[in-house]
Motif scaffolding. Structure first.
Motif, PDB file in Angstrom:
ATOM      1  N   ARG A  12     -30.958  64.888   1.252  1.00 53.53           N
ATOM      2  CA  ARG A  12     -30.047  64.059   2.040  1.00 53.53           C
ATOM      3  C   ARG A  12     -30.579  62.631   2.144  1.00 53.53           C
ATOM      4  O   ARG A  12     -31.769  62.412   2.343  1.00 53.53           O
ATOM      5  N   GLY A  13     -29.681  61.675   1.980  1.00 54.48           N
ATOM      6  CA  GLY A  13     -30.074  60.272   2.023  1.00 54.48           C
ATOM      7  C   GLY A  13     -30.559  59.741   0.694  1.00 54.48           C
ATOM      8  O   GLY A  13     -30.977  58.591   0.601  1.00 54.48           O
ATOM      9  N   ARG A  66     -36.630  57.312   0.662  1.00 55.36           N
ATOM     10  CA  ARG A  66     -35.351  57.019   0.003  1.00 55.36           C
ATOM     11  C   ARG A  66     -35.377  55.622  -0.610  1.00 55.36           C
ATOM     12  O   ARG A  66     -36.079  54.722  -0.136  1.00 55.36           O
ATOM     13  N   ASP A  81     -35.504  59.325   8.266  1.00 59.84           N
ATOM     14  CA  ASP A  81     -34.942  59.757   6.983  1.00 59.84           C
ATOM     15  C   ASP A  81     -35.484  61.140   6.606  1.00 59.84           C
ATOM     16  O   ASP A  81     -34.730  62.025   6.177  1.00 59.84           O
ATOM     17  N   GLU A  84     -34.053  63.987   8.931  1.00 60.83           N
ATOM     18  CA  GLU A  84     -32.684  64.370   8.597  1.00 60.83           C
ATOM     19  C   GLU A  84     -32.636  65.177   7.302  1.00 60.83           C
ATOM     20  O   GLU A  84     -31.892  66.163   7.197  1.00 60.83           O
ATOM     21  N   ALA A  85     -33.439  64.773   6.313  1.00 61.06           N
ATOM     22  CA  ALA A  85     -33.457  65.497   5.040  1.00 61.06           C
ATOM     23  C   ALA A  85     -34.030  66.898   5.215  1.00 61.06           C
ATOM     24  O   ALA A  85     -33.500  67.872   4.657  1.00 61.06           O
ATOM     25  N   SER A  88     -31.663  69.273   7.009  1.00 61.96           N
ATOM     26  CA  SER A  88     -30.535  69.691   6.183  1.00 61.96           C
ATOM     27  C   SER A  88     -30.950  70.698   5.117  1.00 61.96           C
ATOM     28  O   SER A  88     -30.109  71.464   4.626  1.00 61.96           O
ATOM     29  N   ARG A  89     -32.253  70.731   4.761  1.00 63.30           N
ATOM     30  CA  ARG A  89     -32.694  71.618   3.681  1.00 63.30           C
ATOM     31  C   ARG A  89     -33.324  72.910   4.185  1.00 63.30           C
ATOM     32  O   ARG A  89     -33.165  73.965   3.572  1.00 63.30           O
TER      33      ARG A  89
END
Length: 284
Positions: A12-13, A66, A81, A84-85, A88-89
């Motif tokens: 994500r990102g 990122r 960053d 959030e990644a 999401s994983r």
């Protein structure tokens, strides 16, 4: 059975990742890099090689920052960053192994987003850069803005050695390969240097809830033994390993390094007994 297939892509990102090995996830945050593009070819193999010993016990997830960072990005934004990644994983907190600048980001991550970090290993990093490391990184940025890659690389490489002599050798090497080393550099490098220049997490280290192992060399010119010791001491569940005679790069090649990391992360089946009796290890 765990999947041992090697895969790569973005999280994500747009954060580039490499994943390989079998077992519970181990997220690796790398040191500073010329750019944040997805690695390919020889670069991908070079990044994978030193992490293969960890892949015997873990599914390694190498994740870089990122691309297209704002030039005034902060360490807190870089950590966000990652948070959030990772959310999401993965379904829950994960073990994190972080090197150099990646260690700075990881400390910020553990402070601001404790829900994503299970256990933390910081290698060649502390709550801020040392008195030599901070001005050198700023000079690297100045030389790059002035389009002087040889000088930039000589400055950056010069602090990698454990002695004045090896430092001069590294600086000479940087001068030789500077144009090639920075050929693919982008503004993400300058943004990361800016973020780390403003990074000082000392007063917030007590907020870290994850068990944390700080590993450093007592001749690391980017930091100092005192910074490593203080970083571990101010983390409630902090431990310290200080390798004698090792510089910024040498810590990762010290005998027993992999075993120490895996042992701390609870992988005793693979790690076995520590083989580093000469390392100064203590609960901070």
């Amino acid at each position: 059975m765990p999947d041992s297939t090697r895969v790569f892509g973005t999280l994500r990102g747009g954060m580039p990742f490499l994943s390989f090995g079998s077992g519970p996830p181990l997220v690796v945050l790398p040191g500073i890099s010329a750019n944040h593009a997805a690695p390919a070819g020889g670069e991908r193999r070079a990044l994978t090689q030193p992490l293969l010993p960890f892949a015997q016990a873990r599914r390694v997830w190498w994740v870089n920052r990122r691309p297209c960072l704002a030039l005034d990005a902060t360490m807190a934004e870089l950590a966000r960053d990652y948070a959030e990644a990772l959310r999401s994983r993965f379904d829950g907190p994960v073990d994190v192994l972080a090197f150099s600048t990646g260690g700075s980001v990881a400390l910020q991550l553990a402070v601001d987003h404790p829900d994503v970090v299970k256990r933390l290993v910081i290698v060649s990093a502390a709550y801020r850069l040392g008195p030599h490391g901070a001005p050198v990184q700023l000079r690297v940025a100045e030389e790059l803005r002035a389009d002087r890659p040889r000088r930039a690389a000589a400055e950056m490489f010069g602090l990698l050695g454990a002695t004045a002599g090896t430092g001069r050798i590294f600086a000479a090497l940087g001068w030789l390969i500077g144009p090639a080393f920075f050929r693919t550099s982008t503004s993400d490098l300058l943004a990361t240097i800016h973020a780390e220049d403003g990074f000082d997490l000392r007063v917030r280290l007590g907020w870290i809830t994850a068990p944390t192992l700080v590993i450093g060399g007592d001749r690391d010119a980017y930091y100092s033994p005192e910074l490593f010791t203080e970083t571990a001491a101010l983390i409630p569940s902090g431990q310290l390993i200080l390798y004698p005679g090792r510089g910024h790069l040498g810590t990762q090649t010290a005998p027993g390094f992999v075993q120490e990391v895996l042992g701390f992360l609870g992988d005793s089946r693979v790690a076995g007994t520590s083989s580093t009796p000469r390392a100064h290890r203590r609960r901070a």
